[in-house]
Design an enzyme around this catalytic site. Sequence first.
Site, short mmCIF file in Angstrom:
data_model
loop_
_atom_site.label_atom_id
_atom_site.label_comp_id
_atom_site.label_asym_id
_atom_site.label_seq_id
_atom_site.Cartn_x
_atom_site.Cartn_y
_atom_site.Cartn_z
N LYS A 62 35.15 -56.52 -12.86
CA LYS A 62 34.79 -55.83 -14.10
C LYS A 62 35.49 -56.49 -15.29
O LYS A 62 36.41 -57.30 -15.10
CB LYS A 62 35.18 -54.35 -14.00
CG LYS A 62 36.68 -54.10 -13.83
CD LYS A 62 36.97 -52.67 -13.40
CE LYS A 62 38.47 -52.45 -13.24
NZ LYS A 62 38.76 -51.14 -12.62
N ARG A 108 40.20 -38.01 -13.00
CA ARG A 108 39.45 -38.85 -13.94
C ARG A 108 37.96 -38.63 -13.68
O ARG A 108 37.28 -37.98 -14.44
CB ARG A 108 39.88 -40.31 -13.80
CG ARG A 108 39.23 -41.23 -14.82
CD ARG A 108 39.81 -42.63 -14.78
NE ARG A 108 39.58 -43.35 -13.52
CZ ARG A 108 39.90 -44.62 -13.32
NH1 ARG A 108 40.47 -45.32 -14.30
NH2 ARG A 108 39.67 -45.21 -12.16
N HIS A 111 40.48 -43.00 -5.70
CA HIS A 111 41.29 -43.95 -6.46
C HIS A 111 42.66 -43.32 -6.70
O HIS A 111 42.76 -42.14 -7.00
CB HIS A 111 40.59 -44.26 -7.79
CG HIS A 111 41.16 -45.42 -8.53
ND1 HIS A 111 41.19 -46.70 -8.01
CD2 HIS A 111 41.71 -45.52 -9.76
CE1 HIS A 111 41.74 -47.52 -8.90
NE2 HIS A 111 42.05 -46.83 -9.97
N ARG A 153 39.90 -52.70 -2.48
CA ARG A 153 39.27 -53.11 -3.75
C ARG A 153 40.34 -53.74 -4.63
O ARG A 153 41.15 -53.05 -5.23
CB ARG A 153 38.70 -51.89 -4.49
CG ARG A 153 37.79 -50.98 -3.68
CD ARG A 153 37.19 -49.88 -4.56
NE ARG A 153 38.18 -49.06 -5.21
CZ ARG A 153 38.63 -47.89 -4.74
NH1 ARG A 153 38.14 -47.40 -3.62
NH2 ARG A 153 39.53 -47.20 -5.41
N TYR A 201 51.11 -63.53 -43.42
CA TYR A 201 50.93 -62.31 -44.20
C TYR A 201 52.22 -61.51 -44.31
O TYR A 201 52.91 -61.28 -43.31
CB TYR A 201 49.88 -61.41 -43.55
CG TYR A 201 48.48 -61.93 -43.65
CD1 TYR A 201 47.87 -62.11 -44.89
CD2 TYR A 201 47.75 -62.22 -42.50
CE1 TYR A 201 46.55 -62.58 -44.97
CE2 TYR A 201 46.45 -62.68 -42.57
CZ TYR A 201 45.86 -62.86 -43.81
OH TYR A 201 44.57 -63.32 -43.87
N CYS A 236 47.97 -63.66 -37.13
CA CYS A 236 46.76 -63.38 -37.91
C CYS A 236 45.58 -63.22 -36.95
O CYS A 236 45.72 -63.36 -35.75
CB CYS A 236 46.47 -64.51 -38.89
SG CYS A 236 47.88 -65.01 -39.88
N MET A 237 44.40 -62.98 -37.49
CA MET A 237 43.22 -62.80 -36.64
C MET A 237 42.89 -64.08 -35.88
O MET A 237 42.52 -64.03 -34.70
CB MET A 237 42.01 -62.38 -37.49
CG MET A 237 40.79 -62.02 -36.66
SD MET A 237 39.35 -61.58 -37.65
CE MET A 237 39.81 -59.98 -38.26
N ASP A 238 43.06 -65.24 -36.52
CA ASP A 238 42.59 -66.50 -35.94
C ASP A 238 43.67 -67.57 -35.81
O ASP A 238 43.38 -68.67 -35.34
CB ASP A 238 41.46 -67.08 -36.81
CG ASP A 238 40.50 -66.00 -37.26
OD1 ASP A 238 39.92 -65.35 -36.37
OD2 ASP A 238 40.37 -65.79 -38.47
C1 LIG Z 1 39.56 -51.37 -11.53
C2 LIG Z 1 39.48 -50.68 -10.25
C3 LIG Z 1 40.06 -51.24 -9.11
C4 LIG Z 1 40.93 -52.48 -9.14
O1 LIG Z 1 42.24 -52.11 -9.52
P1 LIG Z 1 43.41 -53.21 -9.54
O2 LIG Z 1 44.63 -52.41 -9.80
O3 LIG Z 1 43.08 -54.15 -10.65
O4 LIG Z 1 43.38 -53.86 -8.22
C5 LIG Z 1 39.85 -50.61 -7.90
N1 LIG Z 1 39.12 -49.47 -7.83
C6 LIG Z 1 38.56 -48.89 -8.92
C7 LIG Z 1 37.78 -47.65 -8.77
C8 LIG Z 1 38.74 -49.47 -10.17
O5 LIG Z 1 38.22 -48.89 -11.23
#
Ligand SMILES: *Cc1c(COP(=O)(O)O)cnc(C)c1O
Length: 372
Positions: free
Chosen positions: A38, A136, A165, A221, A265, A312-314
């Site tokens: 992601k 969540r 999670h 995961r 700045y 700065c931004m850039d």
């Molecule tokens: C982002 C995410 C992960 C990965 O988490 P890490 O700490 O980066 O390994 C696993 N499961 C879910 C549901 C997530 O949203």
Amino acid sequence: MPYERWACTVIDLEAVAHNVRVLKALTRPGTLFMAVVKADGYGHGAVRVARAALTAGADRLGVATVEEALQLREAGIGAPLQLMSEPPASSVDLLLEHDLIPTVTTGAFARALGRSAVAHGRDIRFHLKVDSGMNRIGVRADDAPAFAAELTAVAGIRMEGVFTHFATADVPGDWDFEAQLARFGEAIARMRDEGVPPGIVHASNSPATIMHPEAHLDMVRCGIALYGLHPAPSTYGLVDLRPAMTVSARVTLVKRIGMGEGVSYGLTWRAAAPTTIATLPLGYADGVHRILSNRMDVLIGGVRCAQVGRVCMDQFLVEIPRSIEVSEGDEAILVGVQGDQRIEMDELADLADTINYETACAFGMRLPRKYR
Ligand SMILES: *Cc1c(COP(=O)(O)O)cnc(C)c1O
């Protein structure tokens, strides 16, 4: 010479492959491995990271949004691809068309998904998200078995897995972690008792994968660890991760300024003596957080140089120590290795009062990427 911007990230795909291998080696043979790509692969480029991870042994991919999933499909990646939260019901036809695996947490979405599947003349698989205590998303653990049973009555959809999670997997010996794992385990046991097979049961993010073998279940995961970054200091030394991202730039200008002259700045930094200042062509729109102003270092000529004045931004500025000569075009490293010096992503994250997850994502915003 083709045009190249004088600032970029360099992504080491062999490091990604190495990280997949060492993380998989922590799990029992047969445990599935989801590479979480992601947020454009945590700023590393989702498509290239996904390919490298799959080649190295990842079984499937995880993303947050439908757009992220479509980008991978459009790049020709055919691996199983999961959305880790329930997308809007308006996405159901896209999910069917592109063979995406959504998360289900509501009856309304499940029914919309089922209707689309029936209209397409085939089944679609989904994973049920259980909220075991993070509060969540997900169905509360107590309600999950009944909800799973209810979903078996919806035509066109098939439960491929159930997951949760953790909120505190990175905290050693944490009571809440144990409680979440126990609540999730009970929900799964009740599903089995009620004749609803949960399929692929999964819970572990990177910290749980590294620290809690008892939570590996059928699949892990991994996100942050895939990129060679530790989820927290509690995992330092527990696994041999290789950082995949280097952040590099080239000096665009070198000049001398006099004692008392300020830079950038607000002129928040002033030279205490005549000194040399180098300009680098990247800024907070590239992920160099402005809070790093007057705090961070960069490596130039193999030595640490202090960043000075506001980012700065850039662009931002660096004071060049007397010990080195610098000219336009010289390499500067913000994150990575130069000579025998190294700046870790974690150093930058600490200085910015955040975590490496956020700094890595931020470097994905605008910098061009090179792969090696
Ligand atoms: C982002 C995410 C992960 C990965 O988490 P890490 O700490 O980066 O390994 C696993 N499961 C879910 C549901 C997530 O949203």
